[in-house]
Design a protein around this motif. Structure first.
Motif, PDB file in Angstrom:
ATOM      1  N   ILE A  19      89.273  -7.821 -67.119  1.00 17.43           N
ATOM      2  CA  ILE A  19      88.302  -6.895 -67.705  1.00 17.43           C
ATOM      3  C   ILE A  19      88.862  -5.474 -67.692  1.00 17.43           C
ATOM      4  O   ILE A  19      88.826  -4.759 -68.694  1.00 17.43           O
ATOM      5  CB  ILE A  19      86.946  -6.957 -66.950  1.00 17.43           C
ATOM      6  CG1 ILE A  19      86.347  -8.363 -67.027  1.00 17.43           C
ATOM      7  CG2 ILE A  19      85.992  -5.905 -67.494  1.00 17.43           C
ATOM      8  CD1 ILE A  19      86.090  -8.896 -68.422  1.00 17.43           C
ATOM      9  N   GLU A  20      89.388  -5.067 -66.552  1.00 17.60           N
ATOM     10  CA  GLU A  20      89.985  -3.729 -66.471  1.00 17.60           C
ATOM     11  C   GLU A  20      91.157  -3.613 -67.441  1.00 17.60           C
ATOM     12  O   GLU A  20      91.339  -2.588 -68.096  1.00 17.60           O
ATOM     13  CB  GLU A  20      90.439  -3.427 -65.042  1.00 17.60           C
ATOM     14  CG  GLU A  20      90.970  -2.019 -64.888  1.00 17.60           C
ATOM     15  CD  GLU A  20      91.294  -1.634 -63.457  1.00 17.60           C
ATOM     16  OE1 GLU A  20      91.917  -0.575 -63.294  1.00 17.60           O
ATOM     17  OE2 GLU A  20      90.936  -2.368 -62.523  1.00 17.60           O
ATOM     18  N   PHE A  21      91.952  -4.658 -67.553  1.00 16.05           N
ATOM     19  CA  PHE A  21      93.068  -4.650 -68.498  1.00 16.05           C
ATOM     20  C   PHE A  21      92.574  -4.452 -69.933  1.00 16.05           C
ATOM     21  O   PHE A  21      93.108  -3.633 -70.678  1.00 16.05           O
ATOM     22  CB  PHE A  21      93.875  -5.954 -68.393  1.00 16.05           C
ATOM     23  CG  PHE A  21      94.970  -6.038 -69.422  1.00 16.05           C
ATOM     24  CD1 PHE A  21      96.186  -5.419 -69.186  1.00 16.05           C
ATOM     25  CD2 PHE A  21      94.779  -6.712 -70.615  1.00 16.05           C
ATOM     26  CE1 PHE A  21      97.205  -5.467 -70.134  1.00 16.05           C
ATOM     27  CE2 PHE A  21      95.782  -6.755 -71.568  1.00 16.05           C
ATOM     28  CZ  PHE A  21      96.999  -6.148 -71.330  1.00 16.05           C
ATOM     29  N   ALA A  22      91.543  -5.195 -70.325  1.00 17.51           N
ATOM     30  CA  ALA A  22      91.030  -5.097 -71.699  1.00 17.51           C
ATOM     31  C   ALA A  22      90.468  -3.714 -71.986  1.00 17.51           C
ATOM     32  O   ALA A  22      90.704  -3.151 -73.063  1.00 17.51           O
ATOM     33  CB  ALA A  22      89.964  -6.167 -71.941  1.00 17.51           C
ATOM     34  N   ILE A  23      89.737  -3.155 -71.045  1.00 14.14           N
ATOM     35  CA  ILE A  23      89.169  -1.814 -71.265  1.00 14.14           C
ATOM     36  C   ILE A  23      90.269  -0.756 -71.196  1.00 14.14           C
ATOM     37  O   ILE A  23      90.362   0.112 -72.071  1.00 14.14           O
ATOM     38  CB  ILE A  23      88.048  -1.526 -70.250  1.00 14.14           C
ATOM     39  CG1 ILE A  23      86.858  -2.465 -70.486  1.00 14.14           C
ATOM     40  CG2 ILE A  23      87.602  -0.062 -70.345  1.00 14.14           C
ATOM     41  CD1 ILE A  23      85.796  -2.421 -69.402  1.00 14.14           C
ATOM     42  N   GLY A  24      91.123  -0.830 -70.177  1.00 17.24           N
ATOM     43  CA  GLY A  24      92.180   0.153 -70.011  1.00 17.24           C
ATOM     44  C   GLY A  24      93.173   0.151 -71.149  1.00 17.24           C
ATOM     45  O   GLY A  24      93.611   1.206 -71.626  1.00 17.24           O
ATOM     46  N   THR A  25      93.554  -1.031 -71.601  1.00 18.88           N
ATOM     47  CA  THR A  25      94.534  -1.145 -72.687  1.00 18.88           C
ATOM     48  C   THR A  25      93.885  -0.970 -74.050  1.00 18.88           C
ATOM     49  O   THR A  25      94.259  -0.091 -74.824  1.00 18.88           O
ATOM     50  CB  THR A  25      95.236  -2.519 -72.643  1.00 18.88           C
ATOM     51  OG1 THR A  25      95.862  -2.675 -71.390  1.00 18.88           O
ATOM     52  CG2 THR A  25      96.278  -2.627 -73.751  1.00 18.88           C
ATOM     53  N   HIS A  26      92.936  -1.827 -74.353  1.00 20.15           N
ATOM     54  CA  HIS A  26      92.442  -1.904 -75.724  1.00 20.15           C
ATOM     55  C   HIS A  26      91.417  -0.844 -76.082  1.00 20.15           C
ATOM     56  O   HIS A  26      91.329  -0.437 -77.242  1.00 20.15           O
ATOM     57  CB  HIS A  26      91.873  -3.296 -76.006  1.00 20.15           C
ATOM     58  CG  HIS A  26      92.878  -4.381 -75.777  1.00 20.15           C
ATOM     59  ND1 HIS A  26      94.111  -4.392 -76.379  1.00 20.15           N
ATOM     60  CD2 HIS A  26      92.844  -5.477 -74.991  1.00 20.15           C
ATOM     61  CE1 HIS A  26      94.786  -5.456 -75.996  1.00 20.15           C
ATOM     62  NE2 HIS A  26      94.036  -6.129 -75.146  1.00 20.15           N
ATOM     63  N   PHE A  27      90.636  -0.383 -75.127  1.00 17.24           N
ATOM     64  CA  PHE A  27      89.683   0.681 -75.464  1.00 17.24           C
ATOM     65  C   PHE A  27      90.275   2.052 -75.191  1.00 17.24           C
ATOM     66  O   PHE A  27      90.337   2.895 -76.075  1.00 17.24           O
ATOM     67  CB  PHE A  27      88.356   0.518 -74.713  1.00 17.24           C
ATOM     68  CG  PHE A  27      87.371   1.601 -75.058  1.00 17.24           C
ATOM     69  CD1 PHE A  27      86.710   1.580 -76.272  1.00 17.24           C
ATOM     70  CD2 PHE A  27      87.145   2.667 -74.201  1.00 17.24           C
ATOM     71  CE1 PHE A  27      85.834   2.601 -76.621  1.00 17.24           C
ATOM     72  CE2 PHE A  27      86.274   3.681 -74.533  1.00 17.24           C
ATOM     73  CZ  PHE A  27      85.611   3.651 -75.745  1.00 17.24           C
ATOM     74  N   PHE A  94      91.563   6.653 -68.675  1.00 15.95           N
ATOM     75  CA  PHE A  94      91.706   7.848 -69.507  1.00 15.95           C
ATOM     76  C   PHE A  94      92.674   8.816 -68.832  1.00 15.95           C
ATOM     77  O   PHE A  94      93.576   9.355 -69.466  1.00 15.95           O
ATOM     78  CB  PHE A  94      90.360   8.544 -69.750  1.00 15.95           C
ATOM     79  CG  PHE A  94      90.487   9.736 -70.663  1.00 15.95           C
ATOM     80  CD1 PHE A  94      90.495   9.570 -72.031  1.00 15.95           C
ATOM     81  CD2 PHE A  94      90.631  11.013 -70.141  1.00 15.95           C
ATOM     82  CE1 PHE A  94      90.646  10.663 -72.876  1.00 15.95           C
ATOM     83  CE2 PHE A  94      90.786  12.106 -70.971  1.00 15.95           C
ATOM     84  CZ  PHE A  94      90.791  11.934 -72.343  1.00 15.95           C
ATOM     85  N   TRP A  95      92.491   9.022 -67.543  1.00 19.58           N
ATOM     86  CA  TRP A  95      93.373   9.944 -66.825  1.00 19.58           C
ATOM     87  C   TRP A  95      94.806   9.431 -66.848  1.00 19.58           C
ATOM     88  O   TRP A  95      95.747  10.178 -67.121  1.00 19.58           O
ATOM     89  CB  TRP A  95      92.880  10.137 -65.387  1.00 19.58           C
ATOM     90  CG  TRP A  95      93.688  11.163 -64.669  1.00 19.58           C
ATOM     91  CD1 TRP A  95      94.598  10.946 -63.693  1.00 19.58           C
ATOM     92  CD2 TRP A  95      93.682  12.576 -64.897  1.00 19.58           C
ATOM     93  NE1 TRP A  95      95.162  12.133 -63.281  1.00 19.58           N
ATOM     94  CE2 TRP A  95      94.610  13.154 -64.020  1.00 19.58           C
ATOM     95  CE3 TRP A  95      92.981  13.403 -65.769  1.00 19.58           C
ATOM     96  CZ2 TRP A  95      94.868  14.523 -63.977  1.00 19.58           C
ATOM     97  CZ3 TRP A  95      93.224  14.770 -65.722  1.00 19.58           C
ATOM     98  CH2 TRP A  95      94.153  15.311 -64.838  1.00 19.58           C
ATOM     99  N   ARG A  96      94.999   8.168 -66.559  1.00 14.99           N
ATOM    100  CA  ARG A  96      96.351   7.590 -66.529  1.00 14.99           C
ATOM    101  C   ARG A  96      96.989   7.636 -67.912  1.00 14.99           C
ATOM    102  O   ARG A  96      98.155   7.986 -68.051  1.00 14.99           O
ATOM    103  CB  ARG A  96      96.293   6.148 -66.026  1.00 14.99           C
ATOM    104  CG  ARG A  96      95.748   5.975 -64.618  1.00 14.99           C
ATOM    105  CD  ARG A  96      96.613   6.606 -63.542  1.00 14.99           C
ATOM    106  NE  ARG A  96      97.949   6.078 -63.506  1.00 14.99           N
ATOM    107  CZ  ARG A  96      98.322   4.959 -62.898  1.00 14.99           C
ATOM    108  NH1 ARG A  96      97.428   4.254 -62.224  1.00 14.99           N
ATOM    109  NH2 ARG A  96      99.563   4.548 -62.928  1.00 14.99           N
ATOM    110  N   SER A  97      96.232   7.289 -68.947  1.00 15.20           N
ATOM    111  CA  SER A  97      96.764   7.301 -70.310  1.00 15.20           C
ATOM    112  C   SER A  97      97.109   8.712 -70.758  1.00 15.20           C
ATOM    113  O   SER A  97      98.136   8.934 -71.410  1.00 15.20           O
ATOM    114  CB  SER A  97      95.748   6.687 -71.284  1.00 15.20           C
ATOM    115  OG  SER A  97      95.512   5.340 -70.980  1.00 15.20           O
ATOM    116  N   SER A  98      96.262   9.662 -70.428  1.00 19.80           N
ATOM    117  CA  SER A  98      96.505  11.037 -70.868  1.00 19.80           C
ATOM    118  C   SER A  98      97.770  11.608 -70.228  1.00 19.80           C
ATOM    119  O   SER A  98      98.512  12.352 -70.881  1.00 19.80           O
ATOM    120  CB  SER A  98      95.300  11.927 -70.569  1.00 19.80           C
ATOM    121  OG  SER A  98      95.116  12.118 -69.188  1.00 19.80           O
ATOM    122  N   ALA A  99      98.049  11.245 -68.986  1.00 13.42           N
ATOM    123  CA  ALA A  99      99.264  11.737 -68.324  1.00 13.42           C
ATOM    124  C   ALA A  99     100.516  11.179 -68.999  1.00 13.42           C
ATOM    125  O   ALA A  99     101.491  11.905 -69.218  1.00 13.42           O
ATOM    126  CB  ALA A  99      99.242  11.363 -66.842  1.00 13.42           C
TER     127      ALA A  99
END
Length: 166
Positions: A19-27, A94-99
């Motif tokens: 679930i975390e993978f799907a939200i973290g990656t795909h959303f 969001f924080w991890r992706s933005s960095a």
């Protein structure tokens, strides 16, 4: 860049549940950052006559768009079942992706693009292609802005410059 990417993707691929993978990656990552990045950068490549880069980015973007379609339905189900968990996952990724996005795209736009071909800064690019769209996506699912939203917006002035200088 390699360290930032490895840190993010190791955690996403090896330490997340599905679930975390799907939200973290795909959303978050694909809907919030990469899908729009490839649209914007493809347009920029077209404007400077780089047809090969434009076509490559357009091809990648079509793949990103398919992946991004997974995130919304997963997030919708999780928001209905546990909105606090959904918000925590969005905040984190969001924080991890933005960095990561800052060092990959920020470096390329502000330091590796010749000045005569530069049409906007990384900050201007994010303001145009990321902030408004992601904010609307969050509202669609009844979620608040990520916890570090203001820090992210403020970091657009300096984070990738500091990382590049180091």
């Amino acid at each position: 860049v390699a360290i930032a990417a490895r840190h993010m993707f190791d955690e996403l691929l090896l330490a997340s549940d599905p679930i975390e993978f799907a939200i973290g990656t795909h959303f978050v990552f694909e809907t919030g950052f990469t899908n729009l990045q490839f649209v914007g950068l493809s347009s920029s490549a077209n404007a400077v006559g780089d047809r090969m880069f434009e076509k490559m980015l357009t091809s990648i973007q079509s793949d990103e768009a398919r992946h991004a379609q997974i995130g919304g339905p997963v997030l919708e189900r999780i928001v209905a079942a546990d909105p606090a968990y959904a918000q925590r996952v969005v905040d984190k990724w969001f924080w991890r992706s933005s960095a990561l996005f800052a060092v990959v795209t920020g470096f390329a736009m502000d330091y590796l693009t010749p000045v005569e071909h530069r049409t906007q800064s990384y900050k201007e690019f994010v303001e145009e292609w990321v902030l408004d769209q992601f904010d609307k996506s969050l509202a669609r699912y009844g979620l608040a802005r990520p916890r570090h939203w203001e820090a992210f917006v403020a970091s657009l002035d300096h984070y990738h410059h500091q990382a590049y200088a180091s």
